[in-house]
Design an enzyme around this catalytic site. Sequence first.
Site, PDB file in Angstrom:
ATOM      1  N   THR A  72      -0.435  -6.878  -9.991  1.00  0.00           N
ATOM      2  CA  THR A  72      -0.615  -8.273  -9.586  1.00  0.00           C
ATOM      3  C   THR A  72      -1.632  -8.957 -10.490  1.00  0.00           C
ATOM      4  OG1 THR A  72      -0.075  -7.735  -7.285  1.00  0.00           O
ATOM      5  CG2 THR A  72      -1.270  -9.782  -7.677  1.00  0.00           C
ATOM      6  N   GLY A  79       0.835  -1.190   0.000  1.00  0.00           N
ATOM      7  CA  GLY A  79       0.000   0.000   0.000  1.00  0.00           C
ATOM      8  C   GLY A  79       0.865   1.232   0.000  1.00  0.00           C
ATOM      9  N   ARG A  80       0.259   2.362  -0.378  1.00  0.00           N
ATOM     10  CA  ARG A  80       1.010   3.613  -0.408  1.00  0.00           C
ATOM     11  C   ARG A  80       0.097   4.782  -0.096  1.00  0.00           C
ATOM     12  NH1 ARG A  80      -0.354   1.051  -4.420  1.00  0.00           N
ATOM     13  NH2 ARG A  80       1.407  -0.325  -4.052  1.00  0.00           N
ATOM     14  N   ASN A  99     -10.442  -9.968 -16.503  1.00  0.00           N
ATOM     15  CA  ASN A  99      -9.346 -10.170 -15.556  1.00  0.00           C
ATOM     16  C   ASN A  99      -8.383 -11.212 -16.113  1.00  0.00           C
ATOM     17  OD1 ASN A  99     -11.233  -8.776 -13.826  1.00  0.00           O
ATOM     18  ND2 ASN A  99     -10.060  -9.560 -12.106  1.00  0.00           N
ATOM     19  N   ASP A 122      -9.678  -0.343  -7.104  1.00  0.00           N
ATOM     20  CA  ASP A 122      -8.455   0.276  -7.634  1.00  0.00           C
ATOM     21  C   ASP A 122      -8.448   0.332  -9.160  1.00  0.00           C
ATOM     22  OD1 ASP A 122      -8.035  -2.463  -7.979  1.00  0.00           O
ATOM     23  OD2 ASP A 122      -6.273  -2.552  -6.695  1.00  0.00           O
TER      24      ASP A 122
END
Length: 510
Positions: A280, A22-23, A317, A258
């Site tokens: 990912t 995370g950021r 996906n 996201d």
Amino acid sequence: MVSRSSNDAATVLAFDLGASSGRAVIGKLEPLRDGEDRAGAPRRLTVEEIHRFPNDPVQVGKHLHWDILRLLHEIKQGIVKAGHAGHHAVESLAIDSWAVDFGLLDASGQLLGNPYHYRDHHTEGMMEEVETLISREELFDSTGIQFLPFNTIYQLYALKKNESLQLQQADKLLMIPDLLRYFLTGIMLSEGTNASTTQLLNARTGKWDSLLLEQLRLPASILLPPVAAGTSAGSLSAEVCAELGVPAIPVIAVGEHDTASAVAAVPASEEHFAYLSCGTWSLLGTEVKEPVLTKQALDWNFTNEGGVNGTFRLLRNIMGLWLVQECKRAWDKAGLGLTFPQLVELADQAKPFAAFIDPDDAAFLNPVHMPEQIQAYCSRTGQYVPQTPGEIIRIVLESLSLQYRVVLERTESLVGKERFNGLHMVGGGINNRLLCQFTANAIGRPVWAGPVEGSAIGNLVVQYMALGHISGIQEARDIIRHSFPVDTYQPEQNEDWEQAFLTFQKVIGS
């Protein structure tokens, strides 16, 4: 709202949570100069990362969980660090994260347990069981969502089947960013882009599908009505403000999935464009105004997830760089100590087109040892079995690139577009320059790579839209295009890649 001079840049704070890290990112948007209006030259957005932290799942007995309280702690540290870095006039903050996972709360608002990780095995066989109750055709026509074994619908059905006390005691369900936002504000909201990924939201109405919930005997009462991306979600609670020594910063529910944020950050100038959000997971598709619920979309396992500005993200996906990450993890355990740049360099030196894998094969979802699983796939399909890290990573990157071509061409078919001019690629995967070049080679058209922090930047611009600093999504994309570098990759070695594509299709049975 924090007061500021009209000459100050508008400052907001974004938390972007990925499946491995995370950021916290500070955004500063230049103000309009005297005499300027929004029809003039685009303003510039600057981004400063102030906090980065790992997001490691925790195995407890037979189950894999997210360490949700650690994530909350790291978000709080990011808020504190914003002040330490001199950003005292933060006008708002927001959180985005991965999809499908959730927490359950009791009637007093207490979390009943650590959320399951989407790669936990408790959903095994649930997709097949649900299909005995509701056909794939009926489920897709209602929700428009891709069939993935870890979707929220299957997680909830697994809890129900196993007579979970948590589900029996649950009063409300909150998706991961909803849950973290609730911890900060005390206010419960369900944001729409993330809610759409559950496979429980009706694609036509934008509301929870009551008939579907009734058929599966899942409790509708735990689901809050979804709100649009950009909705105000209160402010930091008095308790959080006292703990951190900060003012009551407003909190906004942005495109909290996201990928919704990443797509908002695609610096496209054209109305119709193709994107690849690469990390990912790889998510490749286009924006549409209405969901595509055709039999062909179902057969190709596409999804219609909610997007920013009332759009839908028609996409597929793809397993993504999880394959590389898990290979590296296995080799790290063996003591090889290879960095990601070293792995890419070894792949660049390896023989091209030695073998191919289907990146979306279920065997790669959560194997014990990814390199061995890739070798087993190659052996099972009668191909050369790679032996070295360079050979394995090259096979992964080439196969991903060729799968991108399959999905891109199917996207064009679904929307009736003859051909996209190229592919906009955003996210951390663009740091892998070999993958970017392979993708251009595979699709036979340009790849425009950038920005890297697509999800965080999309989070920021939706906050600015909510605050009134940016008029809409097109202005946001204009600002992004003029604020961040975009690298162009032109296709090379077309004949070799065309032959490789034919072989790849035979291997994966496409």
